[in-house]
Design a protein around this motif. Structure first.
Motif, PDB file in Angstrom:
ATOM      1  N   VAL A 115       0.839  -1.208   0.000  1.00 29.56           N
ATOM      2  CA  VAL A 115       0.000   0.000   0.000  1.00 29.56           C
ATOM      3  C   VAL A 115       0.872   1.255   0.000  1.00 29.56           C
ATOM      4  O   VAL A 115       0.642   2.181  -0.786  1.00 29.56           O
ATOM      5  N   ILE A 116       1.889   1.290   0.861  1.00 25.21           N
ATOM      6  CA  ILE A 116       2.773   2.458   0.898  1.00 25.21           C
ATOM      7  C   ILE A 116       3.502   2.614  -0.435  1.00 25.21           C
ATOM      8  O   ILE A 116       3.635   3.729  -0.953  1.00 25.21           O
ATOM      9  N   GLY A 117       3.971   1.497  -0.993  1.00 26.45           N
ATOM     10  CA  GLY A 117       4.650   1.548  -2.295  1.00 26.45           C
ATOM     11  C   GLY A 117       3.737   2.053  -3.398  1.00 26.45           C
ATOM     12  O   GLY A 117       4.146   2.850  -4.247  1.00 26.45           O
ATOM     13  N   LEU A 118       2.495   1.605  -3.393  1.00 27.16           N
ATOM     14  CA  LEU A 118       1.523   2.053  -4.392  1.00 27.16           C
ATOM     15  C   LEU A 118       1.229   3.549  -4.233  1.00 27.16           C
ATOM     16  O   LEU A 118       1.232   4.304  -5.210  1.00 27.16           O
ATOM     17  N   ARG A 127      11.752   6.596  -5.241  1.00 30.09           N
ATOM     18  CA  ARG A 127      12.653   6.085  -4.204  1.00 30.09           C
ATOM     19  C   ARG A 127      11.868   5.370  -3.097  1.00 30.09           C
ATOM     20  O   ARG A 127      12.191   4.244  -2.715  1.00 30.09           O
ATOM     21  N   VAL A 128      10.799   5.983  -2.603  1.00 34.66           N
ATOM     22  CA  VAL A 128       9.985   5.371  -1.553  1.00 34.66           C
ATOM     23  C   VAL A 128       9.240   4.155  -2.098  1.00 34.66           C
ATOM     24  O   VAL A 128       9.151   3.114  -1.444  1.00 34.66           O
ATOM     25  N   HIS A 129       8.713   4.279  -3.317  1.00 30.56           N
ATOM     26  CA  HIS A 129       8.028   3.163  -3.975  1.00 30.56           C
ATOM     27  C   HIS A 129       8.945   1.946  -4.044  1.00 30.56           C
ATOM     28  O   HIS A 129       8.567   0.841  -3.638  1.00 30.56           O
ATOM     29  N   ARG A 130      10.145   2.153  -4.541  1.00 34.69           N
ATOM     30  CA  ARG A 130      11.098   1.054  -4.710  1.00 34.69           C
ATOM     31  C   ARG A 130      11.429   0.398  -3.370  1.00 34.69           C
ATOM     32  O   ARG A 130      11.435  -0.831  -3.245  1.00 34.69           O
ATOM     33  N   ALA A 131      11.686   1.217  -2.348  1.00 35.23           N
ATOM     34  CA  ALA A 131      12.054   0.675  -1.036  1.00 35.23           C
ATOM     35  C   ALA A 131      10.948  -0.202  -0.459  1.00 35.23           C
ATOM     36  O   ALA A 131      11.202  -1.313   0.011  1.00 35.23           O
ATOM     37  N   TRP A 132       9.709   0.271  -0.528  1.00 37.49           N
ATOM     38  CA  TRP A 132       8.620  -0.497   0.072  1.00 37.49           C
ATOM     39  C   TRP A 132       8.252  -1.720  -0.756  1.00 37.49           C
ATOM     40  O   TRP A 132       7.843  -2.748  -0.197  1.00 37.49           O
ATOM     41  N   MET A 133       8.419  -1.651  -2.049  1.00 43.42           N
ATOM     42  CA  MET A 133       8.157  -2.837  -2.872  1.00 43.42           C
ATOM     43  C   MET A 133       9.232  -3.898  -2.651  1.00 43.42           C
ATOM     44  O   MET A 133       8.937  -5.095  -2.638  1.00 43.42           O
ATOM     45  N   ILE A 134      10.462  -3.467  -2.430  1.00 38.72           N
ATOM     46  CA  ILE A 134      11.526  -4.426  -2.099  1.00 38.72           C
ATOM     47  C   ILE A 134      11.207  -5.106  -0.766  1.00 38.72           C
ATOM     48  O   ILE A 134      11.347  -6.330  -0.631  1.00 38.72           O
ATOM     49  N   ARG A 135      10.769  -4.339   0.200  1.00 38.71           N
ATOM     50  CA  ARG A 135      10.422  -4.922   1.510  1.00 38.71           C
ATOM     51  C   ARG A 135       9.277  -5.932   1.384  1.00 38.71           C
ATOM     52  O   ARG A 135       9.332  -7.021   1.970  1.00 38.71           O
TER      53      ARG A 135
END
Length: 190
Positions: A115-118, A127-135
């Protein structure tokens, strides 16, 4: 690593489809097959398509965006069905309430990551999208890593008890989360 949960899921679906013998270990799946089938289908799509999202040449194309429109719902189905099963399925004795709690927590973290990545990409914050999708992807790969935490213990000492099962399963998710954070921080420095 995605191959382990995908193959295990395929075996579980074929077991359900073939009407295999119901045992204490698989009765919960025969009693309520929809959550496990949803989990397997969602996880398989998420793990296989998600791996391709890390290919740099694909991230520069529309494919990344279109695949993401499949991946986020698939990931949410995977995580939410996992939470549902942790709460409602009657688990074997080796899976205590502490493992159920861990499964709910990592499922919730995966949902939050998606949800945060989206929301981040909708604001064009790559940058935030990538980090949360990796997590989120690291959490989904937990079943693959758990083979490496479980197998040595089982070969050396036999099947673990309830507490050790929780520790070994949690270690699989923890290892992935540590690696995800290392990847995120290294890419942020570039």
């Amino acid at each position: 690593m995605a191959l382990v949960p995908v193959l295990n899921g395929a075996l579980r679906v074929s077991e359900l489809a073939s009407g295999a013998t119901v045992t204490a270990a698989n009765a919960r799946f025969f009693d309520a097959p929809i959550p496990i089938v949803a989990h397997i289908v969602g996880s398989t799509l998420y793990l296989l398509l998600g791996a391709a999202q890390f290919v740099p040449s694909l991230r520069q194309q529309r494919w990344h965006r279109y695949a993401g429109r499949v991946l986020v719902p698939a990931g949410l189905i995977s995580a939410l069905s996992g939470i549902w099963m942790a709460i409602t399925y009657e688990m074997p004795e080796s899976n205590g309430t502490s493992l159920a709690a861990v499964r709910v927590i990592v499922g919730a973290l995966m949902v939050a990551g998606l949800v945060i990545g989206l929301l981040a990409i909708r604001r064009r914050n790559v940058r935030v999208h990538r980090a949360w999708m990796i997590r989120a992807y690291a959490i989904a790969l937990g079943a693959g890593t758990q083979v490496f935490t479980f197998l040595p213990w089982t070969l050396a000492l036999g099947m673990p008890g309830t507490i050790m099962t929780t520790v070994l399963m949690t270690a699989g998710w923890a290892i992935n989360m540590v690696i995800a954070e290392i990847v995120i921080r290294r890419s942020a420095r570039r």
